[in-house]
Write a protein that holds these residues in place. Structure first.
Motif, mmCIF file in Angstrom:
data_model
loop_
_atom_site.group_PDB
_atom_site.id
_atom_site.type_symbol
_atom_site.label_atom_id
_atom_site.label_comp_id
_atom_site.label_asym_id
_atom_site.label_seq_id
_atom_site.Cartn_x
_atom_site.Cartn_y
_atom_site.Cartn_z
ATOM 1 N N ILE A 158 36.997 56.723 -44.597
ATOM 2 C CA ILE A 158 36.449 57.886 -44.724
ATOM 3 C C ILE A 158 35.241 58.479 -43.815
ATOM 4 C CG2 ILE A 158 34.749 59.278 -46.683
ATOM 5 C CD1 ILE A 158 37.585 58.191 -47.808
ATOM 6 N N PRO A 159 35.792 59.628 -43.118
ATOM 7 C CA PRO A 159 34.827 60.017 -42.044
ATOM 8 C C PRO A 159 33.348 60.277 -42.437
ATOM 9 C CG PRO A 159 37.030 61.317 -41.986
ATOM 10 C CD PRO A 159 36.906 60.449 -43.327
ATOM 11 N N ILE A 160 32.505 60.010 -41.359
ATOM 12 C CA ILE A 160 31.335 60.254 -41.484
ATOM 13 C C ILE A 160 30.744 60.856 -40.343
ATOM 14 C CG2 ILE A 160 30.795 58.687 -43.383
ATOM 15 C CD1 ILE A 160 29.655 56.787 -41.221
ATOM 16 N N LYS A 161 29.356 61.487 -40.362
ATOM 17 C CA LYS A 161 28.999 62.038 -39.000
ATOM 18 C C LYS A 161 28.397 60.589 -38.125
ATOM 19 C CE LYS A 161 24.127 62.458 -40.321
ATOM 20 N NZ LYS A 161 22.830 63.708 -40.243
ATOM 21 N N ALA A 162 28.304 60.775 -37.108
ATOM 22 C CA ALA A 162 27.719 59.453 -36.062
ATOM 23 C C ALA A 162 26.381 59.279 -36.490
ATOM 24 C CB ALA A 162 27.816 59.931 -34.487
ATOM 25 N N PRO A 163 26.141 58.058 -36.974
ATOM 26 C CA PRO A 163 24.858 57.543 -37.297
ATOM 27 C C PRO A 163 23.762 57.273 -36.178
ATOM 28 C CG PRO A 163 26.334 55.583 -37.442
ATOM 29 C CD PRO A 163 27.127 56.600 -37.064
ATOM 30 N N SER A 164 22.748 57.371 -36.356
ATOM 31 C CA SER A 164 21.999 57.248 -35.067
ATOM 32 C C SER A 164 21.509 55.610 -34.969
ATOM 33 C CB SER A 164 20.563 58.054 -35.354
ATOM 34 O OG SER A 164 20.028 57.515 -36.641
ATOM 35 N N GLY A 165 20.948 55.321 -33.807
ATOM 36 C CA GLY A 165 20.634 54.175 -33.696
ATOM 37 C C GLY A 165 21.825 53.225 -32.736
ATOM 38 N N PRO A 166 21.518 51.975 -32.683
ATOM 39 C CA PRO A 166 22.679 50.997 -31.998
ATOM 40 C C PRO A 166 23.685 50.523 -32.699
ATOM 41 C CG PRO A 166 20.501 49.776 -32.697
ATOM 42 C CD PRO A 166 20.396 51.339 -32.923
ATOM 43 N N GLU A 167 23.583 50.861 -34.156
ATOM 44 C CA GLU A 167 24.871 50.769 -34.818
ATOM 45 C C GLU A 167 26.007 51.602 -34.899
ATOM 46 O OE1 GLU A 167 22.895 52.458 -39.057
ATOM 47 O OE2 GLU A 167 23.408 50.191 -38.752
ATOM 48 N N VAL A 168 25.930 52.967 -33.968
ATOM 49 C CA VAL A 168 26.929 53.600 -34.020
ATOM 50 C C VAL A 168 28.374 53.274 -33.752
ATOM 51 C CG1 VAL A 168 26.317 54.168 -31.546
ATOM 52 C CG2 VAL A 168 27.527 55.780 -33.163
ATOM 53 N N SER A 169 28.304 52.019 -32.704
ATOM 54 C CA SER A 169 29.612 51.630 -32.452
ATOM 55 C C SER A 169 30.340 50.707 -33.603
ATOM 56 C CB SER A 169 29.353 50.552 -31.156
ATOM 57 O OG SER A 169 28.439 49.731 -31.447
ATOM 58 N N ASP A 170 29.552 50.110 -34.438
ATOM 59 C CA ASP A 170 29.950 49.627 -35.652
ATOM 60 C C ASP A 170 30.973 50.396 -36.408
ATOM 61 O OD1 ASP A 170 29.042 47.328 -34.604
ATOM 62 O OD2 ASP A 170 27.081 47.685 -35.990
ATOM 63 N N TYR A 171 30.548 51.874 -36.640
ATOM 64 C CA TYR A 171 31.246 52.703 -37.314
ATOM 65 C C TYR A 171 32.346 53.325 -36.741
ATOM 66 C CZ TYR A 171 27.329 52.026 -40.869
ATOM 67 O OH TYR A 171 26.679 51.308 -41.680
ATOM 68 N N THR A 172 32.485 53.081 -35.479
ATOM 69 C CA THR A 172 33.711 53.647 -34.701
ATOM 70 C C THR A 172 34.833 53.131 -34.915
ATOM 71 O OG1 THR A 172 32.216 54.294 -32.933
ATOM 72 C CG2 THR A 172 34.573 54.510 -32.472
ATOM 73 N N ASN A 173 36.061 53.428 -35.777
ATOM 74 C CA ASN A 173 37.099 52.638 -36.108
ATOM 75 C C ASN A 173 38.230 52.789 -34.968
ATOM 76 O OD1 ASN A 173 38.329 55.338 -36.209
ATOM 77 N ND2 ASN A 173 38.247 55.581 -38.245
ATOM 78 N N GLN A 174 39.376 52.276 -35.035
ATOM 79 C CA GLN A 174 40.447 52.398 -34.049
ATOM 80 C C GLN A 174 41.007 53.459 -33.659
ATOM 81 O OE1 GLN A 174 43.797 49.770 -35.684
ATOM 82 N NE2 GLN A 174 42.254 47.713 -35.349
ATOM 83 N N LYS A 175 40.681 54.571 -34.697
ATOM 84 C CA LYS A 175 41.054 55.864 -34.211
ATOM 85 C C LYS A 175 39.949 56.795 -33.308
ATOM 86 C CE LYS A 175 44.895 56.141 -37.589
ATOM 87 N NZ LYS A 175 45.505 57.018 -38.717
ATOM 88 N N SER A 176 38.896 55.986 -33.185
ATOM 89 C CA SER A 176 37.973 56.645 -32.430
ATOM 90 C C SER A 176 36.928 57.677 -33.092
ATOM 91 C CB SER A 176 38.555 57.170 -31.206
ATOM 92 O OG SER A 176 39.057 56.360 -30.186
#
Length: 350
Positions: A158-176
């Motif tokens: 389920i797409p979401i907006k890019a979260p703020s903070g250092p955890e942003v890379s955790d929410y980036t999936n294989q389709k970028s």
């Protein structure tokens, strides 16, 4: 100084002292959400008026206000604001314009609705289902002849907006793109029986299953049955997946039956995105996105149970994902046994 334009001139200073200058409060006209035609209600909220009344009665303890001061929203108005947002996924100021309300009021109403729906999740999402375990097995068996199946498991992003903070890379999936990886289990009627909506998009499907309560319940032998999945998962004693390189005969027939059985979860994903436009992209924080996703799952089950008309959608093309895990030997032995017993006629014909 007195104002010469008033019929009874009164000093402005006196008016301030006496607090007689007051701006009249203007309340916007709030229309009855169900005063329109049934076709308009379905188009606006993706639910019938009868189902909306049922939901309003169900959620009254959570949505009712203790006071009617300041023209507080009724339960029906609050619910319809939430349903409108779930159905269209528009910006909150756009929902407010459509409902003739301010953005802040819409934001508070939507939050109250998805929190109220999350509270009744255990009442509508149960594994292996709302009927007996044998009835669940019979439903799957009628699809393609696979025995002992009590659920189909898969995950969707389920797409979401890019979260703020250092955890942003955790929410980036294989389709970028940024997403929540949501695991769901459904029965043969596309009724959701289990959900895991808390993992970032970078987490793979099998890891979500391994960390779920459902996985440990199967390991402990709590259920007499098996799940069906695709090649994103390994073959386990309680988890049947397709053959990677099926031989002509029983193995090919097994794969075809497994694909037909798995179609339930793909139909569920497509129905969810068609009924709830907000799931095509949530512009909220990850935690709120998870809460909204859970609320949509509850509403989906309500729609299935009450036999609401399904939304129009186009069928998704067949796709066989590349395997990411090695099969377990005890799981492949059970799969071979099922294929040999059920599809021996395919081998004889070939």
């Amino acid at each position: 100084m007195a104002c010469p334009f008033l019929r009874d001139p009164i000093d402005i200073g006196a008016q301030v002292v006496r607090k007689t200058i007051r701006t009249k409060r203007l309340f916007k006209d709030r229309q009855n959400p169900l005063s329109f035609s049934e076709e308009y209600i379905n188009e606006r909220y993706h639910f019938s008026s009868h189902c909306i009344v049922y939901l309003a009665d169900l959620l009254t303890p959570s949505l009712s206000n203790d006071t009617l001061r300041s023209c507080a929203l009724t339960v029906m108005q609050t619910l319809c604001i939430g349903l409108h947002f779930f159905a269209c996924g528009e910006y909150m100021h756009a929902v407010g314009d459509a409902e003739n309300l301010s953005k802040s009021t819409v934001c508070r109403a939507i939050r109250r609705v998805y929190i109220a729906l999350a509270r009744i999740l255990p009442d509508f999402v149960k594994f292996p289902g709302h009927c007996s375990q044998q009835e669940v097995k019979d439903g799957f068996y009628r699809i393609a002849g696979l025995p002992n199946v009590i659920g189909v498991v898969d995950s969707t992003h389920i797409p979401i907006k890019a979260p703020s903070g250092p955890e942003v890379s955790d929410y980036t999936n294989q389709k970028s793109f940024h997403s929540i990886n949501v695991q769901m289990v459904c029965d043969s009627q596309c009724l959701i029986t289990n959900i895991e909506a808390k993992w970032p998009g970078s987490v793979n499907d099998f890891h979500i299953l391994q960390k779920s309560v459902l996985y440990h319940q199967f390991q402990q032998g709590c259920f007499d049955g098996q799940l069906v999945a695709d090649n994103e998962y390994p073959c386990l004693p309680f988890l049947m997946t397709p053959y990677l390189n099926p031989k002509p005969g029983a193995e090919s027939c097994f794969n075809e039956a497994l694909y037909e059985t798995r179609a339930c979860i793909k139909t569920t994903f497509t129905t969810l995105r068609s009924r709830f436009g907000c799931l095509k992209g949530l512009r909220v924080s990850p935690q709120r996105a998870c809460d909204i996703i859970v609320a949509c799952m509850v509403l989906h089950n309500v729609a299935i149970i009450r036999k609401e008309a399904p939304p129009c959608f186009s069928w998704m093309p067949r796709k066989n994902p590349d395997p990411v895990h090695c099969d377990y030997q005890d799981g492949t032995a059970i799969r071979d046994n099922i294929a040999a017993q059920l599809f021996v006629s395919c081998s004889q014909v070939l």
